[in-house]
Structure formats: C-alpha cells, structure tokens
Design a protein around this motif. Structure first.
Motif, mmCIF file in Angstrom:
data_model
loop_
_atom_site.group_PDB
_atom_site.id
_atom_site.type_symbol
_atom_site.label_atom_id
_atom_site.label_comp_id
_atom_site.label_asym_id
_atom_site.label_seq_id
_atom_site.Cartn_x
_atom_site.Cartn_y
_atom_site.Cartn_z
ATOM 1 N N SER A 32 0.830 -1.207 0.000
ATOM 2 C CA SER A 32 0.000 0.000 0.000
ATOM 3 C C SER A 32 0.860 1.251 0.000
ATOM 4 N N PHE A 33 1.931 1.246 0.793
ATOM 5 C CA PHE A 33 2.774 2.437 0.893
ATOM 6 C C PHE A 33 3.486 2.720 -0.436
ATOM 7 N N ARG A 34 3.905 1.666 -1.133
ATOM 8 C CA ARG A 34 4.556 1.875 -2.429
ATOM 9 C C ARG A 34 3.599 2.536 -3.423
ATOM 10 N N ALA A 35 2.365 2.051 -3.471
ATOM 11 C CA ALA A 35 1.376 2.660 -4.355
ATOM 12 C C ALA A 35 1.058 4.083 -3.921
ATOM 13 N N LEU A 36 1.027 4.303 -2.618
ATOM 14 C CA LEU A 36 0.729 5.628 -2.077
ATOM 15 C C LEU A 36 1.821 6.629 -2.436
ATOM 16 N N VAL A 37 3.087 6.238 -2.278
ATOM 17 C CA VAL A 37 4.208 7.126 -2.601
ATOM 18 C C VAL A 37 4.197 7.479 -4.085
ATOM 19 N N ASP A 38 3.988 6.473 -4.961
ATOM 20 C CA ASP A 38 3.940 6.742 -6.406
ATOM 21 C C ASP A 38 2.800 7.697 -6.751
ATOM 22 N N GLY A 39 1.637 7.496 -6.122
ATOM 23 C CA GLY A 39 0.485 8.350 -6.415
ATOM 24 C C GLY A 39 0.715 9.786 -6.018
ATOM 25 N N MET A 40 1.327 10.009 -4.863
ATOM 26 C CA MET A 40 1.576 11.381 -4.420
ATOM 27 C C MET A 40 2.714 12.021 -5.211
ATOM 28 N N GLU A 41 3.745 11.246 -5.535
ATOM 29 C CA GLU A 41 4.839 11.804 -6.329
ATOM 30 C C GLU A 41 4.338 12.204 -7.716
ATOM 31 N N PHE A 42 3.464 11.383 -8.301
ATOM 32 C CA PHE A 42 2.881 11.723 -9.600
ATOM 33 C C PHE A 42 2.019 12.978 -9.480
ATOM 34 N N GLY A 43 1.218 13.058 -8.407
ATOM 35 C CA GLY A 43 0.369 14.221 -8.208
ATOM 36 C C GLY A 43 1.158 15.505 -8.023
ATOM 37 N N ILE A 44 2.269 15.433 -7.306
ATOM 38 C CA ILE A 44 3.113 16.613 -7.125
ATOM 39 C C ILE A 44 3.665 17.090 -8.459
ATOM 40 N N ALA A 45 4.098 16.129 -9.290
ATOM 41 C CA ALA A 45 4.700 16.485 -10.578
ATOM 42 C C ALA A 45 3.677 17.025 -11.568
ATOM 43 N N GLN A 46 2.454 16.500 -11.528
ATOM 44 C CA GLN A 46 1.469 16.838 -12.566
ATOM 45 C C GLN A 46 0.445 17.876 -12.144
ATOM 46 N N CYS A 47 0.347 18.166 -10.869
ATOM 47 C CA CYS A 47 -0.686 19.087 -10.385
ATOM 48 C C CYS A 47 -0.057 20.355 -9.826
ATOM 49 N N GLY A 48 -0.704 21.465 -10.116
ATOM 50 C CA GLY A 48 -0.243 22.761 -9.627
ATOM 51 C C GLY A 48 -1.421 23.596 -9.183
ATOM 52 N N PRO A 49 -1.211 24.882 -8.953
ATOM 53 C CA PRO A 49 -2.303 25.756 -8.494
ATOM 54 C C PRO A 49 -3.476 25.815 -9.453
ATOM 55 N N ASP A 50 -3.212 25.626 -10.744
ATOM 56 C CA ASP A 50 -4.268 25.762 -11.753
ATOM 57 C C ASP A 50 -4.886 24.434 -12.172
ATOM 58 N N GLY A 51 -4.580 23.367 -11.472
ATOM 59 C CA GLY A 51 -5.158 22.073 -11.828
ATOM 60 C C GLY A 51 -4.093 21.040 -12.136
#
Length: 428
Positions: free
Chosen positions: A391-410
C-alpha cells in the motif's frame, strides 16, 4: 442461437408479407444475454428481416443483461453497412463517449474490455503487436479506434518490448532514448515478476520514466516509515455473559431451577468485541524534502542533483493503518506541495497473488487518486508480502505523480493515466 433467431425472424416476416402487413407492422428483435449471445442474436434478427433492435446501453438489464445497443450499432454501421444512427458516421464517433456517460449516470464501472468502447478494446501489450501497429495501424485493429471515439494504446507489461516503452512514452508526450527505454523495460519486467500489474497503472509507469531520467528533480525521498495498529480491548469469550436477545426471564429461571438437568446446563458465552473496545492506528513517516538550484540549466548534468535536504518526521492517526500512513505522508509533504490538499484516494483494491489463498501470499494493491478540483484521475500499483508495504509503495507513487502533474491551476494528466478519460475520450 443466432441461426434460430434469424430463421424465426425471417419466418415471421414472410407471414406478414403474405398478409400484406409488412408495410404497417415493423418487425423488431429483443434479446437477453443469458448465453452471451444477445448481440449476435440481435444481428441475426436484423439479417432475418428485423428493422428494430431493442436493448440497452452497455448491455444493462436483468439477470445477465440485454443486448448492448452500442455494440449492435457499431456492428451494423461498420461491419454490415446498415444505417442505424441518425447522423451516420458522426454519431458512431460518439459511441465511446455515450458508453462512459451512461455508466457514470448509472454509477457503474465501464467494462474495460467492452467491445468498441472499452479502454482495452484497442490495447496491445505484445511487443510484436506494438511494432506491427507502428508500421501498419490496422494490422491488429479490426476497425480504426477513432471511428468509434476510442483510441489505441500500447500497454506496458511483462510481455512488452522496447517498442511498447517508446510508444507509451510518446503517448505521454515524452521522448526517451534507447538506453532509457531498455532500463525502464528491465524494471517493469522485474516488478511484474514480483506481482505488479502495470498495464492499467499508468501513473506508476510514468514515475518509473521520471526516475530513470538523469535530469528528474524528485520532490522527496522516504527514509523510513512505521505503523502501529492496536486495540485497547479486543474481546473474546467472557464467562456467564448472556448473548444479546437471549436474556432469561424469571419464569425461565424457575423452570431451570426445577429441572433435573440443572447441574448439566451449559452456560452461554458471548463472542466478539467487548464494550469500550478502541482501535488505534498510528503511522510515523520520515521524509527527506529535496530542493534544487533554479539557476542550473536543464541540459546541465547537475540539473537533477539536489542542493538541499530537509528531514520531516511526522506522526498521524487514521481509520486503519493505510489511512494513517496516507495522513502522515501528506502531513510531511503538504507545506512544500500544497496541491496535495486537493488530491485524495478515490479507490483502493487488494488482490492476493496465491491460488491457495495463504496468508503468506504476495499482496497487490491498486490505488486510484483524484484531484478534487478537476476530473483528473490516475492509478498506481504496489506489490509485497506485506499489505502495508504494498500500500505504501502505491501511495508514494500516487503522491509523487500528483506533485509532478498538479499545480495551483489544476492537474495536467494525460488520457493515458486518467482512467475516466481513457474510458471516455472526447469525440473526434
């Protein structure tokens, strides 16, 4: 069976014609999917003379469902050259979009393998297939996916060749050199051999691409984590307790006292959690936040080298150990990456990778993440003998992807990683 439906429909049509009723009585067909032949029987009915097909979008219906009218329409228009949609080809291009919208309205998942409109309807993971499709798109597609508003995609899995990796990168707008493709392919084959299934976990694959890039600026690094799950009073057998609903009244007590079997009576027990039982799930994460020198040019070898490291040690509780881990990780990262406030876990699925169902089996965890302010959705996967580690491995990948792809505008999430958009691409 299809030939029975065709013969019966033709027989009814001949009877109508013999009475000169074929112009005033329109013949239709209505098939259920009890033998997985609803679409075939509907098409056979049309071949026998029916001019109306009754069914349901996505094949919804009682028991095993009705004929899927979208698949019927696709076959009539593209395979049998029969006009059945009011706008012809333009309407056919909206089949995939229609399937997704109806599934969403019905709160039902769209079957990925649904003919014409599913996200896997034109997916290819064999290296030979992908190589052939690059040279001749129709070599392994029965129709051009664009005709029905869908899209072809190269699936990354243990069967992939380097061409799959290059194609997957191209779909995400990424250019990779042969050396990087070979490195990522080796990692994918290793992960899949350990239980990962990456063909639908596009965000995990993208994270692999990012980490293989020497110029990638990783936002954080997990140093360690710990989870504690406890219960203040787990419960069990408690002597002389009477189960709920089994309380004895005075008359029953008198009967027992006068019974010859009083000495042999069995005292009932209650089983389960005691009153006041409290479950506690706590997680600790130690995370290293990485900072970089913005003055370094992107083509400089030092571009991906961190110049600063800040350690965050965070503790959090949650509704279960995985939720506690997610809360602790988010707490460590959210000050540096406020977009994580919008990102939440939308779905969580666990599979045991053992035919015997043993508790020692490898566990595969699939997570779907979503951005609250947009329709962006992405999926990650983790596998390990420990469900917490997976679960933690999937969680880390999901948040790292979100940080890279998401910003203030979406969020800038390509259709390849956005499950809903892959299932319902816009009409072309």
């Amino acid at each position: 069976m299809p030939w029975t439906c065709e013969a019966a429909t033709s027989e009814v049509l001949q009877a109508l014609r013999s009475e000169n009723l074929n112009d005033v009585c329109r013949l239709g067909t209505h098939a259920h999917n009890d033998t997985s032949l609803a679409v075939a029987n509907s098409l056979a009915g049309v071949k026998g003379g029916a001019r109306m097909v009754q069914g349901c979008v996505n094949g919804y219906g009682e028991r095993t469902g009705n004929a899927d009218v979208l698949v019927v329409a696709g076959n009539l228009e593209l395979k049998m050259n029969k006009r059945c949609l009011p706008e012809g080809t333009d309407a056919v291009r909206r089949l995939t979009r229609t399937a997704s919208l109806v599934a969403k309205a019905c709160k039902q998942p769209l079957d990925q393998r649904q003919a014409y409109v599913g996200s896997s309807a034109f997916a290819h993971k064999g290296g030979l297939h992908v190589a052939a499709l690059a040279k001749m798109p129709m070599s392994y597609n029965h129709v051009a996916p664009e005709l029905v508003g869908n899209e072809a995609r190269a699936v990354v899995s243990e069967l992939s060749g380097r061409g799959n990796i290059v194609a997957a990168a191209r779909e995400a707008g990424r250019v990779v050199d042969p050396a990087t493709a070979t490195l990522v392919l080796a990692q994918i084959k290793d992960l899949e051999s350990r239980g990962f299934v990456l063909e639908d976990a596009g965000a995990t694959v993208e994270v692999l691409f990012k980490r293989a890039d020497p110029g990638y600026r990783a936002p954080f690094n997990v140093l360690e984590f710990n989870v504690a799950a406890s219960n203040s009073c787990f419960g069990g057998f408690v002597a002389n307790d009477v189960p709920p609903g089994r309380a004895r009244n005075d008359e029953q007590k008198d009967d027992e006292e006068n019974s010859d079997e009083k000495e042999n009576a069995v005292v009932p027990f209650s089983v389960g959690y005691k009153t006041g039982s409290v479950a506690v799930n706590q997680a600790v994460t130690k995370v290293e936040l990485l900072t970089y020198d913005d003055a370094v040019a992107m083509d400089d070898a030092a571009y991906g080298a961190p110049v600063g490291r800040k350690t965050e040690l965070c503790v959090s509780e949650g509704n279960g150990p995985v939720n506690a881990l997610a809360n602790a990780l988010r707490l460590a990262l959210v000050d540096a990456y406020p977009q994580l406030e919008r990102i939440h876990l939308r779905d969580y699925k666990v599979d045991l990778l053992s035919t015997e169902g043993t508790s020692a089996a490898t566990t595969r965890v699939t997570m779907d993440f979503a951005d609250k302010d947009s329709d962006a959705v992405w999926r990650t996967v983790g596998a390990h003998a420990s469900i917490i580690e997976a679960s933690f491995r999937a969680l880390v990948d999901g948040m790292e992807f979100g940080i890279a792809q998401c910003g203030p505008d979406g969020c800038d999430v390509a259709a390849r990683y956005d499950q809903e958009k892959r299932e319902a691409p816009a009409a072309r």
